[in-house]
Design a protein around this motif. Structure first.
Motif, mmCIF file in Angstrom:
data_model
loop_
_atom_site.group_PDB
_atom_site.id
_atom_site.type_symbol
_atom_site.label_atom_id
_atom_site.label_comp_id
_atom_site.label_asym_id
_atom_site.label_seq_id
_atom_site.Cartn_x
_atom_site.Cartn_y
_atom_site.Cartn_z
ATOM 1 N N ILE A 11 23.891 88.134 -68.922
ATOM 2 C CA ILE A 11 24.010 86.699 -68.659
ATOM 3 C C ILE A 11 22.965 86.268 -67.633
ATOM 4 C CG2 ILE A 11 25.479 84.905 -67.665
ATOM 5 C CD1 ILE A 11 26.349 85.696 -70.429
ATOM 6 N N VAL A 12 22.831 87.037 -66.569
ATOM 7 C CA VAL A 12 21.844 86.719 -65.534
ATOM 8 C C VAL A 12 20.441 86.759 -66.099
ATOM 9 C CG1 VAL A 12 20.861 87.483 -63.339
ATOM 10 C CG2 VAL A 12 23.339 87.495 -63.656
ATOM 11 N N LEU A 13 20.161 87.752 -66.957
ATOM 12 C CA LEU A 13 18.826 87.864 -67.560
ATOM 13 C C LEU A 13 18.531 86.669 -68.464
ATOM 14 C CD1 LEU A 13 18.595 91.685 -68.428
ATOM 15 C CD2 LEU A 13 17.344 90.429 -66.664
ATOM 16 N N LEU A 14 19.515 86.275 -69.246
ATOM 17 C CA LEU A 14 19.304 85.117 -70.121
ATOM 18 C C LEU A 14 18.979 83.859 -69.314
ATOM 19 C CD1 LEU A 14 22.128 85.570 -72.798
ATOM 20 C CD2 LEU A 14 19.665 85.685 -73.198
ATOM 21 N N ILE A 15 19.738 83.631 -68.249
ATOM 22 C CA ILE A 15 19.494 82.451 -67.424
ATOM 23 C C ILE A 15 18.139 82.550 -66.738
ATOM 24 C CG2 ILE A 15 20.292 81.170 -65.404
ATOM 25 C CD1 ILE A 15 23.142 81.918 -66.171
ATOM 26 N N ALA A 16 17.794 83.738 -66.235
ATOM 27 C CA ALA A 16 16.515 83.923 -65.544
ATOM 28 C C ALA A 16 15.342 83.715 -66.499
ATOM 29 C CB ALA A 16 16.460 85.314 -64.921
ATOM 30 N N ILE A 17 15.426 84.297 -67.695
ATOM 31 C CA ILE A 17 14.344 84.133 -68.668
ATOM 32 C C ILE A 17 14.229 82.676 -69.104
ATOM 33 C CG2 ILE A 17 13.553 84.760 -70.989
ATOM 34 C CD1 ILE A 17 14.869 87.486 -70.564
ATOM 35 N N GLY A 18 15.375 82.024 -69.321
ATOM 36 C CA GLY A 18 15.349 80.615 -69.703
ATOM 37 C C GLY A 18 14.704 79.748 -68.646
ATOM 38 N N ILE A 19 15.049 79.987 -67.369
ATOM 39 C CA ILE A 19 14.445 79.208 -66.281
ATOM 40 C C ILE A 19 12.951 79.499 -66.180
ATOM 41 C CG2 ILE A 19 14.418 78.894 -63.777
ATOM 42 C CD1 ILE A 19 17.424 79.365 -63.784
ATOM 43 N N LEU A 470 15.632 76.556 -72.487
ATOM 44 C CA LEU A 470 16.936 75.936 -72.280
ATOM 45 C C LEU A 470 17.971 76.495 -73.250
ATOM 46 C CD1 LEU A 470 18.562 73.713 -70.805
ATOM 47 C CD2 LEU A 470 17.846 72.130 -72.595
ATOM 48 N N GLN A 471 17.534 76.920 -74.434
ATOM 49 C CA GLN A 471 18.474 77.471 -75.407
ATOM 50 C C GLN A 471 19.096 78.777 -74.902
ATOM 51 O OE1 GLN A 471 19.115 75.514 -77.881
ATOM 52 N NE2 GLN A 471 17.403 74.120 -77.480
ATOM 53 N N LEU A 472 18.326 79.566 -74.160
ATOM 54 C CA LEU A 472 18.865 80.802 -73.589
ATOM 55 C C LEU A 472 19.902 80.503 -72.526
ATOM 56 C CD1 LEU A 472 15.568 82.901 -73.277
ATOM 57 C CD2 LEU A 472 17.241 82.908 -75.132
ATOM 58 N N ILE A 473 19.667 79.461 -71.747
ATOM 59 C CA ILE A 473 20.640 79.068 -70.722
ATOM 60 C C ILE A 473 21.931 78.586 -71.371
ATOM 61 C CG2 ILE A 473 21.064 77.490 -68.797
ATOM 62 C CD1 ILE A 473 18.065 77.502 -68.258
ATOM 63 N N VAL A 474 21.811 77.796 -72.437
ATOM 64 C CA VAL A 474 22.988 77.329 -73.166
ATOM 65 C C VAL A 474 23.757 78.518 -73.747
ATOM 66 C CG1 VAL A 474 23.764 76.017 -75.186
ATOM 67 C CG2 VAL A 474 22.010 75.071 -73.683
ATOM 68 N N LEU A 475 23.026 79.493 -74.292
ATOM 69 C CA LEU A 475 23.672 80.694 -74.827
ATOM 70 C C LEU A 475 24.445 81.433 -73.739
ATOM 71 C CD1 LEU A 475 24.176 82.830 -76.997
ATOM 72 C CD2 LEU A 475 21.931 83.815 -76.444
ATOM 73 N N ALA A 476 23.848 81.551 -72.550
ATOM 74 C CA ALA A 476 24.525 82.228 -71.450
ATOM 75 C C ALA A 476 25.799 81.493 -71.046
ATOM 76 C CB ALA A 476 23.570 82.353 -70.254
ATOM 77 N N LEU A 477 25.754 80.158 -71.013
ATOM 78 C CA LEU A 477 26.935 79.379 -70.643
ATOM 79 C C LEU A 477 28.045 79.536 -71.679
ATOM 80 C CD1 LEU A 477 25.247 76.085 -69.351
ATOM 81 C CD2 LEU A 477 26.275 77.909 -67.990
ATOM 82 N N ILE A 478 27.679 79.564 -72.954
ATOM 83 C CA ILE A 478 28.683 79.744 -74.007
ATOM 84 C C ILE A 478 29.332 81.124 -73.898
ATOM 85 C CG2 ILE A 478 28.968 80.010 -76.510
ATOM 86 C CD1 ILE A 478 26.965 77.762 -76.886
#
Length: 502
Positions: A11-19, A470-478
């Motif tokens: 989850i952290v990686l997805l948010i970090a990569i998305g940002i 942003l799609q990776l961040i949305v995926l992490a939130l879901i």
């Protein structure tokens, strides 16, 4: 018990990569965070299709140029196996492709980028030599002279004369106008009468720019020389075509597309608007690296326009997950509201709600009759699908006959999804009663409205299309919402009496 540490690390990686991808896109390519004050760039793509006849082929397409309000910053062609050249014609420009041998269906892409630039000015080429006077048949000449005389009496110069002439040509009660329009189009009739009057003019091909538009055709308009510049007139209205989103594409006054060695040729245009930073706008080209070449912006414009809607679906999924998991809202089907919201985007909200209620309500009535026939599931669902198609067809025709043009967009509703929705609601009605049907149906409609409001928000549209991270961040939130096992907000009401007793 399985450790959740790898899950949270992902989850952290997805948010970090998305940002990171979003910040990289903003800093390197200058894409703004908000759709505010920026430079606008129109990407326009011409798709040429024809059937080659197994011999040498040559394709010539009218090409645009820098003009008032638009600066041509780049142009390119995608035509494997073809040689391509950009030629200066008189007047206008042309892109020309050639190949020694070609057979079967052929597709050629020609792509341009125009920067919306109020300072951009074209270099008008004045007309050369006297105007060739056309010939009319005797009845047509009498009608043309009558319209010319009428327009001449009501005008003061060539520009006002053209305006009055087009008004007279569009008079539905004028027999002279109807006689000419039986033999030629409005733009052709206007050109011939202007030339008959000795006024320098020509027919040009104009594109109306609209973000996300696909398969658009060139619209013929008339240009008149006023002594200093060419003035464009719309032959359907007589008004000067000075709309900021009108782009003169074909200045040749000859032909838009010529194909030698092929048949059944056609050209269609797709376009998309991008907001860029002032720094990016000043550069005619950006040195694209591997990441940019793998982005959505490297696709043909028709596919980009399609992805502009597709990239909004994860936002709708996030809203649905939040409402079902955290709020506890009941819906008919898991992600049916997202698909209905996508249809609302095409139909507009009020029209979509009315269409949804009409289709589902009528479908439930038909489904209640089918339940009495004791049909098998497959046959019953097939019958419901056909019924939904007939309902949509009926409402569309009635809307057209009644002059309600908004009703024509009802065809955007997903027919299969609506059929399954009607089937579920009918079964739910039989098992749990009407209250549960209205509860889930109302929840679905409410969710679809919220998803629609999210999808049509200009900031959401800008961010989802321009920042793939942003799609990776949305995926992490879901994924995070998927781990929630606590009470839903709707359940707190059930346990409120227990809390009061304590």
């Amino acid at each position: 018990m399985t450790s959740r540490i790898p899950f949270y690390i992902s989850i952290v990686l997805l948010i970090a990569i998305g940002i990171y991808l979003s910040v990289f896109r903003h800093q390197v390519y200058g894409v703004p965070w908000t759709p505010g004050e920026t430079k606008q760039v129109w990407e326009i793509e011409a798709r040429i299709q024809f059937n080659a006849q197994g011999k040498e082929a040559k394709v010539s397409l009218a090409a645009p140029y820098t003009q008032d309000g638009f600066t041509l910053i780049s142009e390119s062609a995608s035509s494997p196996g073809y040689g391509v050249s950009y030629l200066e014609a008189n007047p206008g420009r042309r892109a020309e492709w050639s190949i020694r041998r070609a057979s079967g269906p052929q597709t050629i892409y020609y792509k341009t980028q125009f920067l919306v630039d109020p300072e951009a000015k074209s270099r008008p080429e004045p007309p050369q030599g006297p105007v060739d006077r056309p010939t009319f048949d005797s009845p047509e000449e009498a009608a043309a002279v009558s319209l010319i005389t009428q327009a001449n009496e009501r005008s003061a110069d060539d520009i006002t004369f053209t305006r009055e002439l087009i008004k007279a040509l569009n008079d539905e009660e004028s027999q002279n106008a109807q006689l000419l329009l039986n033999q030629m189009t409005k733009s052709e009739a206007t050109q011939k009468m202007l030339s008959y009057s000795g006024i320098p003019n020509k027919i040009v091909g104009v594109l109306e720019l609209e973000d996300g538009r696909r398969r658009q055709s060139i619209e013929p308009m008339n240009e008149v020389w006023d002594g200093e510049r060419w003035v464009v007139f719309n032959p359907d209205t007589g008004k000067q075509a000075n709309h900021p989103n009108l782009l003169v594409w074909d200045e040749s006054n000859v032909s838009l597309l010529d194909v030698i060695g092929g048949k059944n040729s056609r050209v269609q245009f797709s376009m998309i608007s991008r907001e860029v930073s002032p720094q990016e706008a000043t550069n005619s080209k950006v040195n694209a690296d591997g990441l940019l070449n793998l982005s959505i912006h490297s696709l043909p414009l028709e596919e980009q326009a399609m992805f502009k809607t597709i990239m909004l679906i994860p936002i709708g999924a996030l809203i649905v997950v939040f409402l079902r998991v955290i709020i506890g809202l009941k819906t008919s089907g898991t992600f049916m509201p997202v698909l209905i919201a996508v249809a609302f985007v095409q139909t507009q909200l009020l029209t979509g709600i009315i269409g949804f209620l009409l289709i589902v309500g009528t479908g439930l009535i038909i489904r209640s009759y089918l339940s009495k026939l004791n049909l098998l599931l497959v046959a019953r669902i097939s019958a419901v699908i056909i019924a939904v198609i007939l309902i949509i067809s009926l409402f569309t025709v009635l809307s057209f006959r009644l002059g309600i043009t908004e009703g024509l967009t009802i065809t955007f509703f997903p027919m299969i999804i609506l059929s399954w929705t009607i089937e579920r609601m009918s079964i739910l009605w039989e098992e749990d009663g009407a209250k549960e049907v209205f509860l889930q149906g109302g929840g679905s409609l409410f969710t679809a409205i919220l998803v629609y409001l999210g999808m049509t928000n200009p900031y959401v549209q800008h961010l989802t299309f321009n920042f793939i991270g942003l799609q990776l961040i949305v995926l992490a939130l879901i994924l995070l919402l998927g781990t929630y096992t606590g009470y839903r907000v709707s359940e707190l009401k059930r346990f409120k009496p227990l809390v009061d007793e304590l």
